[in-house]
Design an enzyme around this catalytic site. Structure first.
Site, mmCIF file in Angstrom:
data_model
loop_
_atom_site.group_PDB
_atom_site.id
_atom_site.type_symbol
_atom_site.label_atom_id
_atom_site.label_comp_id
_atom_site.label_asym_id
_atom_site.label_seq_id
_atom_site.Cartn_x
_atom_site.Cartn_y
_atom_site.Cartn_z
ATOM 1 C CE LYS A 9 -3.807 -2.292 2.497
ATOM 2 N NZ LYS A 9 -4.754 -2.191 3.649
ATOM 3 C CG PHE A 57 -12.901 1.040 7.432
ATOM 4 C CD1 PHE A 57 -12.504 0.469 6.230
ATOM 5 C CD2 PHE A 57 -13.444 0.215 8.410
ATOM 6 C CE1 PHE A 57 -12.642 -0.891 6.004
ATOM 7 C CE2 PHE A 57 -13.591 -1.154 8.185
ATOM 8 C CZ PHE A 57 -13.184 -1.703 6.976
ATOM 9 N NE ARG A 85 -5.812 -12.332 5.080
ATOM 10 C CZ ARG A 85 -6.513 -11.192 5.143
ATOM 11 N NH1 ARG A 85 -6.731 -10.469 4.044
ATOM 12 N NH2 ARG A 85 -6.985 -10.748 6.273
ATOM 13 C CB THR A 91 -6.998 -6.225 9.900
ATOM 14 O OG1 THR A 91 -7.483 -7.328 9.142
ATOM 15 C CG2 THR A 91 -7.370 -4.914 9.239
ATOM 16 N NE ARG A 102 -2.089 -5.914 7.155
ATOM 17 C CZ ARG A 102 -3.254 -6.416 6.759
ATOM 18 N NH1 ARG A 102 -3.807 -7.407 7.436
ATOM 19 N NH2 ARG A 102 -3.860 -5.948 5.698
ATOM 20 C CG ASN A 112 -3.357 -2.560 7.064
ATOM 21 O OD1 ASN A 112 -3.273 -2.162 5.904
ATOM 22 N ND2 ASN A 112 -4.361 -3.290 7.489
ATOM 23 C CG HIS A 115 -5.177 -6.083 -0.342
ATOM 24 N ND1 HIS A 115 -6.387 -6.104 0.310
ATOM 25 C CD2 HIS A 115 -5.295 -6.943 -1.393
ATOM 26 C CE1 HIS A 115 -7.212 -6.920 -0.339
ATOM 27 N NE2 HIS A 115 -6.576 -7.442 -1.370
ATOM 28 C CD GLU A 126 -8.714 -8.743 -3.570
ATOM 29 O OE1 GLU A 126 -9.504 -8.404 -2.680
ATOM 30 O OE2 GLU A 126 -7.590 -9.248 -3.336
HETATM 31 P P1 ADP Z 1 -7.525 -7.114 5.632
HETATM 32 O O1 ADP Z 1 -6.745 -6.098 4.827
HETATM 33 O O2 ADP Z 1 -6.707 -7.677 6.754
HETATM 34 O O3 ADP Z 1 -8.153 -8.186 4.775
HETATM 35 P P2 ADP Z 1 -10.198 -5.944 5.858
HETATM 36 O O4 ADP Z 1 -10.501 -6.602 4.552
HETATM 37 O O5 ADP Z 1 -11.133 -6.204 6.990
HETATM 38 O O6 ADP Z 1 -8.722 -6.307 6.355
HETATM 39 O O7 ADP Z 1 -10.128 -4.373 5.668
HETATM 40 C C1 ADP Z 1 -9.556 -3.810 4.516
HETATM 41 C C2 ADP Z 1 -8.656 -2.677 4.922
HETATM 42 O O8 ADP Z 1 -9.452 -1.646 5.495
HETATM 43 C C3 ADP Z 1 -7.627 -2.998 6.011
HETATM 44 O O9 ADP Z 1 -6.458 -3.614 5.518
HETATM 45 C C4 ADP Z 1 -7.343 -1.615 6.572
HETATM 46 O O10 ADP Z 1 -6.482 -0.872 5.700
HETATM 47 C C5 ADP Z 1 -8.729 -0.992 6.530
HETATM 48 N N1 ADP Z 1 -9.454 -1.196 7.798
HETATM 49 C C6 ADP Z 1 -10.011 -2.333 8.265
HETATM 50 N N2 ADP Z 1 -10.605 -2.165 9.454
HETATM 51 C C7 ADP Z 1 -10.439 -0.849 9.751
HETATM 52 C C8 ADP Z 1 -10.823 -0.006 10.848
HETATM 53 N N3 ADP Z 1 -11.513 -0.505 11.884
HETATM 54 N N4 ADP Z 1 -10.473 1.287 10.812
HETATM 55 C C9 ADP Z 1 -9.782 1.804 9.763
HETATM 56 N N5 ADP Z 1 -9.399 1.081 8.697
HETATM 57 C C10 ADP Z 1 -9.714 -0.224 8.691
HETATM 58 MG MG MG Z 2 -9.636 -7.983 3.315
#
Ligand code: ADP
Ligand code: MG
Length: 138
Positions: A9, A57, A85, A91, A102, A112, A115, A126
């Site tokens: 990212k 978000f 993962r 996350t 992370r 973070n 992705h 994707e």
């Molecule tokens: P992941 O990337 O671990 O698969 P998610 O698909 O749940 O996580 O969320 C997508 C992205 O949205 C996260 O990687 C993060 O950048 C952002 N995100 C997720 N949860 C939050 C939150 N509670 N507050 C702010 N940003 C969030």
């Molecule tokens: Mg995700």
């Protein structure tokens, strides 16, 4: 063999950890079979994260994802989706396991670093969002 989409990212590119992230993939059985740098528009980021459109978000996340260059990659390997993962960590970096990307580099739940696709269907969607068949050297 399985394929997954990885993104370093904009915060990861900015922090200069691109090489370190790729090194972790390569030393853990994941091969990069496609890669490019992209500067997503707000609309392109919204399309990519469409699944999260109802989340609080969504606006902030898509602003962030369109704020600068990101590096998108297709990774291939055995159980590539779950392996990626695992290397990424949770996350929320505060909950991520020791030694994960992370845990080591993120300082914010939204920013973070990486992705990774979360299943075979999302991986297929994707990958096709960023790459056509000619660009994938699998
Ligand atoms: P992941 O990337 O671990 O698969 P998610 O698909 O749940 O996580 O969320 C997508 C992205 O949205 C996260 O990687 C993060 O950048 C952002 N995100 C997720 N949860 C939050 C939150 N509670 N507050 C702010 N940003 C969030
Ligand atoms: Mg995700």
């Amino acid at each position: 063999m399985e394929r997954t989409l990885s993104i370093v990212k904009p915060d990861g590119v900015e922090k200069g950890v691109l090489g370190e992230v790729i090194k972790r993939f390569e030393s853990n059985g994941l091969r990069v079979i496609a890669m490019k740098m992209v500067c997503m528009s707000k609309e392109q980021a919204k399309g990519f994260y469409y699944v999260h459109r109802e989340r609080p978000f969504y606006e902030s996340l898509t602003d962030f994802m369109s704020s600068g260059p990101a590096v998108v990659m297709v990774l291939e390997g055995e159980n590539a989706i779950s392996k990626n993962r695992e290397l990424m960590g949770a996350t929320d970096y505060r909950e991520a396991a020791e030694g994960t990307i992370r845990k080591d580099f993120a300082t914010d739940i939204e920013r973070n670093i990486v992705h990774g696709s979360d299943g075979p269907d999302t991986a297929a969607f994707e990958i096709s969002y960023f790459f056509n068949e000619l660009e994938i050297c699998g």
